[in-house]
Design a protein around this motif. Structure first.
Motif, mmCIF file in Angstrom:
data_model
loop_
_atom_site.group_PDB
_atom_site.id
_atom_site.type_symbol
_atom_site.label_atom_id
_atom_site.label_comp_id
_atom_site.label_asym_id
_atom_site.label_seq_id
_atom_site.Cartn_x
_atom_site.Cartn_y
_atom_site.Cartn_z
ATOM 1 N N UNK A 26 28.758 25.926 68.247
ATOM 2 C CA UNK A 26 27.452 25.555 68.759
ATOM 3 C C UNK A 26 27.364 24.036 68.762
ATOM 4 N N UNK A 27 26.955 23.472 69.899
ATOM 5 C CA UNK A 27 26.781 22.031 70.019
ATOM 6 C C UNK A 27 25.384 21.736 70.553
ATOM 7 N N UNK A 28 24.761 20.736 69.956
ATOM 8 C CA UNK A 28 23.439 20.289 70.378
ATOM 9 C C UNK A 28 23.459 18.770 70.513
ATOM 10 N N UNK A 29 22.943 18.272 71.629
ATOM 11 C CA UNK A 29 22.808 16.829 71.841
ATOM 12 C C UNK A 29 21.361 16.531 72.203
ATOM 13 N N UNK A 63 17.504 18.638 76.059
ATOM 14 C CA UNK A 63 18.718 18.492 75.241
ATOM 15 C C UNK A 63 19.822 19.437 75.713
ATOM 16 N N UNK A 64 21.024 19.167 75.275
ATOM 17 C CA UNK A 64 22.160 20.039 75.554
ATOM 18 C C UNK A 64 22.272 21.052 74.428
ATOM 19 N N UNK A 122 31.249 20.349 80.715
ATOM 20 C CA UNK A 122 32.585 20.177 80.163
ATOM 21 C C UNK A 122 32.496 19.266 78.946
ATOM 22 N N UNK A 123 32.874 19.802 77.796
ATOM 23 C CA UNK A 123 32.859 19.006 76.559
ATOM 24 C C UNK A 123 34.287 18.716 76.130
ATOM 25 N N UNK A 151 36.906 10.244 69.551
ATOM 26 C CA UNK A 151 37.502 9.429 70.600
ATOM 27 C C UNK A 151 37.484 10.238 71.898
ATOM 28 N N UNK A 152 37.093 9.595 72.984
ATOM 29 C CA UNK A 152 37.040 10.291 74.271
ATOM 30 C C UNK A 152 36.012 11.393 74.315
ATOM 31 N N UNK A 153 34.984 11.323 73.467
ATOM 32 C CA UNK A 153 33.959 12.378 73.442
ATOM 33 C C UNK A 153 33.072 12.277 74.675
ATOM 34 N N UNK A 154 32.821 13.407 75.306
ATOM 35 C CA UNK A 154 31.938 13.419 76.466
ATOM 36 C C UNK A 154 31.373 14.808 76.692
ATOM 37 N N UNK A 155 30.176 14.829 77.248
ATOM 38 C CA UNK A 155 29.539 16.042 77.767
ATOM 39 C C UNK A 155 29.260 15.750 79.229
ATOM 40 N N UNK A 156 30.051 16.334 80.140
ATOM 41 C CA UNK A 156 29.939 16.036 81.558
ATOM 42 C C UNK A 156 29.422 17.259 82.308
ATOM 43 N N UNK A 157 28.359 17.060 83.066
ATOM 44 C CA UNK A 157 27.751 18.144 83.836
ATOM 45 C C UNK A 157 28.219 18.074 85.282
#
Length: 305
Positions: A75-78, A91-92, A226-227, A254-260
């Motif tokens: 589970x991820x929350x942003x 939020x994500x 895409x995480x 490093x290289x962390x991203x949440x791309x929609x």
């Protein structure tokens, strides 16, 4: 061609029952990333948090045949900037369930093979349907070269929402000395362990991940998230009592991203580091890498080699 990620997958996070002396049966983990600024446009900060649950239940049919069963939940929350417009997830909130089940067959001379079926449910839990289901598989050949070194070679395949994704794998279990060891499944994860005493182990942890989640919310239905992230951490694992351990990690992403992306944004084929035919357009703006904290409770048991 464009670079898709720096090392790894996940699809991944496979527990492959390597010929090590112990096995983590249950792991409950919490993750917190310190607030980080956005790479552009927004003045606010994004804060990442998450949980991880892993349950492994192998079934031994005979001395040399084992049915492998492992279930992971992510589970991820942003919590993002208040200025993020409608149509962009904020939020994500994303969840991933990954099941790995299949056969581990041991042969003579320290050889074995694993064949695992690995379906996934990857969703924001809004209007869940067949689009949230992904299919995958894993194949691994393993050989014990001597008492201190076991290695495996194989591959992981998953039908991500961006397209087919194939990851070559190297499984490693190397007892360097009585105190030092390296265990991992590269490029997904690795741990360099130093045994301080019978109850305390410390060292260095590497974990990398790329996963995709179907977004069913009406505001952006049909999109996917895409995480990806590479986490490098120092860790310490302390036995509390019996087979229960508590493990703390402090490190950096490093290289962390949440791309929609829109649902029709695909690549032809991808492996770690490289995507073929990647002409996708990202809808959102990602935030910077930063310090991550992780605390986990582990139930671990000894297993035969």
């Amino acid at each position: 061609m464009k670079r898709l990620s720096i090392l790894l997958v996940i699809a991944c996070m496979c527990i492959l029952l390597p010929a090590q002396q112990t096995l983590d049966i249950l792991t409950i983990s919490g993750r917190y990333g310190l607030p980080q600024s956005y790479k552009e446009t927004y003045q606010g900060f994004a804060t990442e948090a998450g949980t991880f649950l892993s349950l492994t239940a192998p079934i031994q049919l005979s001395e040399n045949t084992i049915i492998v069963n492992n279930l992971n939940h992510f589970y991820f929350n942003v919590q993002g900037d208040s200025e993020i417009p409608a149509g962009i997830a904020n939020p994500i909130n994303i969840n991933g369930f990954i099941l790995r089940t299949g056969l581990l067959q041991r042969f003579s001379n320290g050889r074995s093979i694993q064949i695992l079926f690995a379906p996934r449910l990857m969703t924001d839990f809004k209007n869940v349907d067949v689009n949230s289901i992904q299919l995958g598989a894993l194949l691994m050949y393993e050989k014990k070269f001597h008492d201190e070194l076991t290695m495996g070679f194989g591959a992981l395949y998953n039908q991500e929402l961006f397209g087919p994704y194939l990851v070559p794998l190297v499984n490693l279990n190397w007892q360097l000395s009585g105190k030092w060891s390296i265990v991992g499944m590269l490029p997904v994860y690795a741990k360099v362990n130093y045994k301080v005493n019978d109850n305390l182990t410390a060292g260095f942890s590497h974990f990398g991940l790329i996963t995709t989640y179907y977004m069913g919310d009406d505001a952006y239905s049909g999109d996917y998230m895409e995480r990806q992230s590479i986490d490098l951490s120092l860790f310490a694992r302390q036995r509390m009592f019996g087979n229960f351990y508590v493990e703390g990690r402090v490190g950096r992403s490093f290289g962390r991203s949440y791309k929609q992306y829109a649902g029709d944004q695909k690549v032809s084929f991808a492996i770690p580091l490289v995507a073929f035919g990647d002409n996708r357009t990202v809808k959102n703006i990602t935030f910077n890498d930063g310090i991550i904290l992780n605390l986990r409770l582990v139930f671990n048991i000894p297993i035969p080699e």
